[in-house]
Design a protein around this motif. Sequence first.
Motif, PDB file in Angstrom:
ATOM      1  N   TYR A 249      -0.218   3.293  -5.233  1.00 56.55           N
ATOM      2  CA  TYR A 249      -1.278   3.992  -4.224  1.00 56.55           C
ATOM      3  C   TYR A 249      -1.060   2.951  -2.920  1.00 56.55           C
ATOM      4  CZ  TYR A 249      -2.896   5.960  -8.157  1.00 56.55           C
ATOM      5  OH  TYR A 249      -2.997   7.180  -9.397  1.00 56.55           O
ATOM      6  N   GLU A 250      -1.634   3.800  -1.806  1.00 61.09           N
ATOM      7  CA  GLU A 250      -2.104   3.071  -0.386  1.00 61.09           C
ATOM      8  C   GLU A 250      -3.536   3.192   0.105  1.00 61.09           C
ATOM      9  OE1 GLU A 250       0.333   3.768   3.271  1.00 61.09           O
ATOM     10  OE2 GLU A 250       1.599   1.946   2.551  1.00 61.09           O
ATOM     11  N   ARG A 251      -4.044   2.426   0.399  1.00 65.54           N
ATOM     12  CA  ARG A 251      -5.539   2.774   1.462  1.00 65.54           C
ATOM     13  C   ARG A 251      -4.996   2.169   2.461  1.00 65.54           C
ATOM     14  NH1 ARG A 251      -9.723   3.002   4.273  1.00 65.54           N
ATOM     15  NH2 ARG A 251     -11.575   2.360   3.403  1.00 65.54           N
ATOM     16  N   PRO A 252      -5.555   3.118   4.424  1.00 65.63           N
ATOM     17  CA  PRO A 252      -5.517   2.420   5.011  1.00 65.63           C
ATOM     18  C   PRO A 252      -6.017   1.176   5.224  1.00 65.63           C
ATOM     19  CG  PRO A 252      -5.790   4.511   4.958  1.00 65.63           C
ATOM     20  CD  PRO A 252      -5.661   3.945   3.826  1.00 65.63           C
ATOM     21  N   LEU A 253      -5.982  -0.042   6.239  1.00 64.34           N
ATOM     22  CA  LEU A 253      -7.684  -0.331   6.239  1.00 64.34           C
ATOM     23  C   LEU A 253      -7.397  -0.210   7.746  1.00 64.34           C
ATOM     24  CD1 LEU A 253      -6.398  -3.311   4.200  1.00 64.34           C
ATOM     25  CD2 LEU A 253      -7.843  -1.561   3.475  1.00 64.34           C
ATOM     26  N   ASP A 254      -8.521  -0.504   8.094  1.00 70.82           N
ATOM     27  CA  ASP A 254      -8.724  -0.179  10.360  1.00 70.82           C
ATOM     28  C   ASP A 254      -8.090  -0.902  11.046  1.00 70.82           C
ATOM     29  OD1 ASP A 254      -9.503   2.690  10.255  1.00 70.82           O
ATOM     30  OD2 ASP A 254     -11.265   1.669   8.827  1.00 70.82           O
TER      31      ASP A 254
ATOM     32  N   LEU B   1     -12.795  -2.808   7.812  1.00 67.02           N
ATOM     33  CA  LEU B   1     -12.786  -1.363   7.344  1.00 67.02           C
ATOM     34  C   LEU B   1     -14.014  -0.244   8.281  1.00 67.02           C
ATOM     35  CD1 LEU B   1     -12.505  -1.658   3.775  1.00 67.02           C
ATOM     36  CD2 LEU B   1     -10.596  -1.166   5.667  1.00 67.02           C
ATOM     37  N   PHE B   2     -13.604  -0.053   8.779  1.00 65.90           N
ATOM     38  CA  PHE B   2     -14.901   1.391   9.472  1.00 65.90           C
ATOM     39  C   PHE B   2     -15.307   2.660   8.325  1.00 65.90           C
ATOM     40  CE2 PHE B   2     -15.079   5.854  10.507  1.00 65.90           C
ATOM     41  CZ  PHE B   2     -16.391   5.439  11.414  1.00 65.90           C
ATOM     42  N   CYS B   3     -16.128   2.879   8.265  1.00 60.95           N
ATOM     43  CA  CYS B   3     -17.043   3.585   7.246  1.00 60.95           C
ATOM     44  C   CYS B   3     -18.150   4.933   7.640  1.00 60.95           C
ATOM     45  CB  CYS B   3     -17.344   2.993   5.833  1.00 60.95           C
ATOM     46  SG  CYS B   3     -19.265   2.123   7.053  1.00 60.95           S
ATOM     47  N   ALA B   4     -18.010   5.643   7.251  1.00 62.90           N
ATOM     48  CA  ALA B   4     -18.570   6.976   7.716  1.00 62.90           C
ATOM     49  C   ALA B   4     -19.564   7.038   6.321  1.00 62.90           C
ATOM     50  CB  ALA B   4     -18.060   8.023   7.475  1.00 62.90           C
ATOM     51  N   GLY B   5     -20.538   6.202   6.596  1.00 65.50           N
ATOM     52  CA  GLY B   5     -22.412   6.637   5.248  1.00 65.50           C
ATOM     53  C   GLY B   5     -22.810   5.031   5.277  1.00 65.50           C
ATOM     54  N   ASN B   6     -23.464   4.724   4.652  1.00 59.20           N
ATOM     55  CA  ASN B   6     -24.188   3.709   4.452  1.00 59.20           C
ATOM     56  C   ASN B   6     -22.913   2.258   4.301  1.00 59.20           C
ATOM     57  OD1 ASN B   6     -25.035   1.064   3.415  1.00 59.20           O
ATOM     58  ND2 ASN B   6     -26.967   2.735   2.848  1.00 59.20           N
ATOM     59  N   VAL B   7     -23.008   0.910   4.999  1.00 60.20           N
ATOM     60  CA  VAL B   7     -22.431   0.293   5.631  1.00 60.20           C
ATOM     61  C   VAL B   7     -22.587  -0.098   3.692  1.00 60.20           C
ATOM     62  CG1 VAL B   7     -21.886  -1.943   6.125  1.00 60.20           C
ATOM     63  CG2 VAL B   7     -22.172   0.024   7.962  1.00 60.20           C
ATOM     64  N   GLY B   8     -23.255  -0.360   3.385  1.00 58.79           N
ATOM     65  CA  GLY B   8     -23.920  -0.998   2.125  1.00 58.79           C
ATOM     66  C   GLY B   8     -22.933  -0.590   1.243  1.00 58.79           C
ATOM     67  N   SER B   9     -22.921   0.638   0.986  1.00 55.25           N
ATOM     68  CA  SER B   9     -21.820   1.276  -0.099  1.00 55.25           C
ATOM     69  C   SER B   9     -20.486   0.850   0.081  1.00 55.25           C
ATOM     70  CB  SER B   9     -22.248   2.501  -0.148  1.00 55.25           C
ATOM     71  OG  SER B   9     -23.126   3.194   0.094  1.00 55.25           O
ATOM     72  N   PHE B  10     -19.852  -0.085   0.513  1.00 61.56           N
ATOM     73  CA  PHE B  10     -18.610  -0.299   0.741  1.00 61.56           C
ATOM     74  C   PHE B  10     -18.325  -1.781   0.870  1.00 61.56           C
ATOM     75  CE2 PHE B  10     -18.827   4.031   2.948  1.00 61.56           C
ATOM     76  CZ  PHE B  10     -17.928   4.647   2.690  1.00 61.56           C
TER      77      PHE B  10
ATOM     78  N   PRO C 178      -9.987 -14.986   4.717  1.00 65.27           N
ATOM     79  CA  PRO C 178     -11.070 -15.648   4.335  1.00 65.27           C
ATOM     80  C   PRO C 178     -12.535 -14.410   4.895  1.00 65.27           C
ATOM     81  CG  PRO C 178     -10.429 -16.152   5.748  1.00 65.27           C
ATOM     82  CD  PRO C 178      -9.646 -15.719   4.982  1.00 65.27           C
ATOM     83  N   TYR C 179     -12.535 -13.343   5.850  1.00 69.77           N
ATOM     84  CA  TYR C 179     -13.702 -13.043   6.286  1.00 69.77           C
ATOM     85  C   TYR C 179     -13.533 -11.684   6.450  1.00 69.77           C
ATOM     86  CZ  TYR C 179     -16.447 -16.972   6.676  1.00 69.77           C
ATOM     87  OH  TYR C 179     -16.806 -18.584   6.315  1.00 69.77           O
ATOM     88  N   ALA C 180     -14.204 -10.454   6.048  1.00 67.61           N
ATOM     89  CA  ALA C 180     -13.935  -9.340   6.449  1.00 67.61           C
ATOM     90  C   ALA C 180     -15.604  -8.896   6.662  1.00 67.61           C
ATOM     91  CB  ALA C 180     -13.534  -8.144   4.756  1.00 67.61           C
ATOM     92  N   LEU C 181     -15.533  -7.963   7.629  1.00 62.21           N
ATOM     93  CA  LEU C 181     -16.411  -6.796   7.962  1.00 62.21           C
ATOM     94  C   LEU C 181     -16.604  -4.911   7.407  1.00 62.21           C
ATOM     95  CD1 LEU C 181     -18.969  -7.723  11.026  1.00 62.21           C
ATOM     96  CD2 LEU C 181     -16.852  -5.260  11.864  1.00 62.21           C
ATOM     97  N   VAL C 182     -17.751  -4.876   7.186  1.00 66.22           N
ATOM     98  CA  VAL C 182     -17.587  -2.836   7.401  1.00 66.22           C
ATOM     99  C   VAL C 182     -18.572  -2.516   8.224  1.00 66.22           C
ATOM    100  CG1 VAL C 182     -18.822  -3.226   5.440  1.00 66.22           C
ATOM    101  CG2 VAL C 182     -17.544  -1.183   5.321  1.00 66.22           C
ATOM    102  N   THR C 183     -18.014  -1.443   9.203  1.00 61.07           N
ATOM    103  CA  THR C 183     -18.908  -1.300   9.934  1.00 61.07           C
ATOM    104  C   THR C 183     -18.451   0.470  10.319  1.00 61.07           C
ATOM    105  OG1 THR C 183     -19.438  -1.162  12.240  1.00 61.07           O
ATOM    106  CG2 THR C 183     -17.032  -1.553  11.409  1.00 61.07           C
ATOM    107  N   ASP C 184     -19.589   1.453  10.912  1.00 57.99           N
ATOM    108  CA  ASP C 184     -20.268   2.861  10.907  1.00 57.99           C
ATOM    109  C   ASP C 184     -19.993   1.869  12.361  1.00 57.99           C
ATOM    110  OD1 ASP C 184     -22.603   1.715  11.594  1.00 57.99           O
ATOM    111  OD2 ASP C 184     -23.203   3.289  10.038  1.00 57.99           O
ATOM    112  N   THR C 185     -20.021   1.518  13.227  1.00 58.64           N
ATOM    113  CA  THR C 185     -19.849   1.154  15.087  1.00 58.64           C
ATOM    114  C   THR C 185     -21.133   1.227  15.148  1.00 58.64           C
ATOM    115  OG1 THR C 185     -19.797   3.985  15.398  1.00 58.64           O
ATOM    116  CG2 THR C 185     -17.833   2.279  15.202  1.00 58.64           C
ATOM    117  N   MET C 186     -21.998   1.302  14.292  1.00 58.17           N
ATOM    118  CA  MET C 186     -23.835   1.254  14.573  1.00 58.17           C
ATOM    119  C   MET C 186     -24.483   0.110  13.963  1.00 58.17           C
ATOM    120  SD  MET C 186     -23.964   3.601  16.514  1.00 58.17           S
ATOM    121  CE  MET C 186     -25.502   3.997  16.815  1.00 58.17           C
ATOM    122  N   THR C 187     -24.158  -0.137  13.464  1.00 55.28           N
ATOM    123  CA  THR C 187     -24.752  -1.116  12.188  1.00 55.28           C
ATOM    124  C   THR C 187     -23.504  -2.111  11.531  1.00 55.28           C
ATOM    125  OG1 THR C 187     -26.434  -2.780  10.612  1.00 55.28           O
ATOM    126  CG2 THR C 187     -25.617  -0.333  10.212  1.00 55.28           C
TER     127      THR C 187
END
Length: 191
Positions: free
Chosen positions: A61-66, A81-90, A107-116
């Motif tokens: 499988y392959e998952r594209p990372l933003d 990673l960009f997410c569409a929906g509740n950031v906490g869910s991702f 070491p670090y990652a960020l998940v965002t919907d561009t608003m939070t």
Amino acid sequence: MHETSLGGTLRDYLSGEEIDETTFEEFRQALARLLVEEKGYPRQRIRAKVGLTYRVDGEEYERPLDFVVYDEQGRPIFLILFCAGNVGSFERETVCAGRLMEGGPVPYALVTDTMTASLLDVSTGEVKATGMAALPDWDSLLNMVSRATVTPLTDEQRERQTRVFHTYCGFLFGTCCSESCSLPHGGGEGE
């Protein structure tokens, strides 16, 4: 997360190349611009749509990372990673991706919907900061990374993380994807 083609093209901020316009590409482009112009990230250190390839039960499988940010030695140090929906869910999916990255874990990652956003310590899975202010500038990121302890996964840990990641991808990312999806998904399929 379902990403579909809008039938047009746009100029990629990072590479300058023409790319397919998708339902989420404008958000990605805005985030790339923010990283470079406001947060001071060197453009050449950021790669977009990096494929995370993994195997489950003999299937690939392959998952594209933003976005993946690399250090001067070419090691991945930050995943976004960009997410569409509740950031906490991702958050859990993002931590798993950071642990499974080739050349990683990061070491670090960020998940965002561009608003939070949620800034995540990949080693512990802990949320270090929230909100768009959680996105560190380049110098802060380098300082954080220099103090981070990164331990490669054992084979057993990698297997467990892969299964968790696959579950999230199947539920939150892959289940809605069909022939209309413009990005690769389960089994390496895509358009």
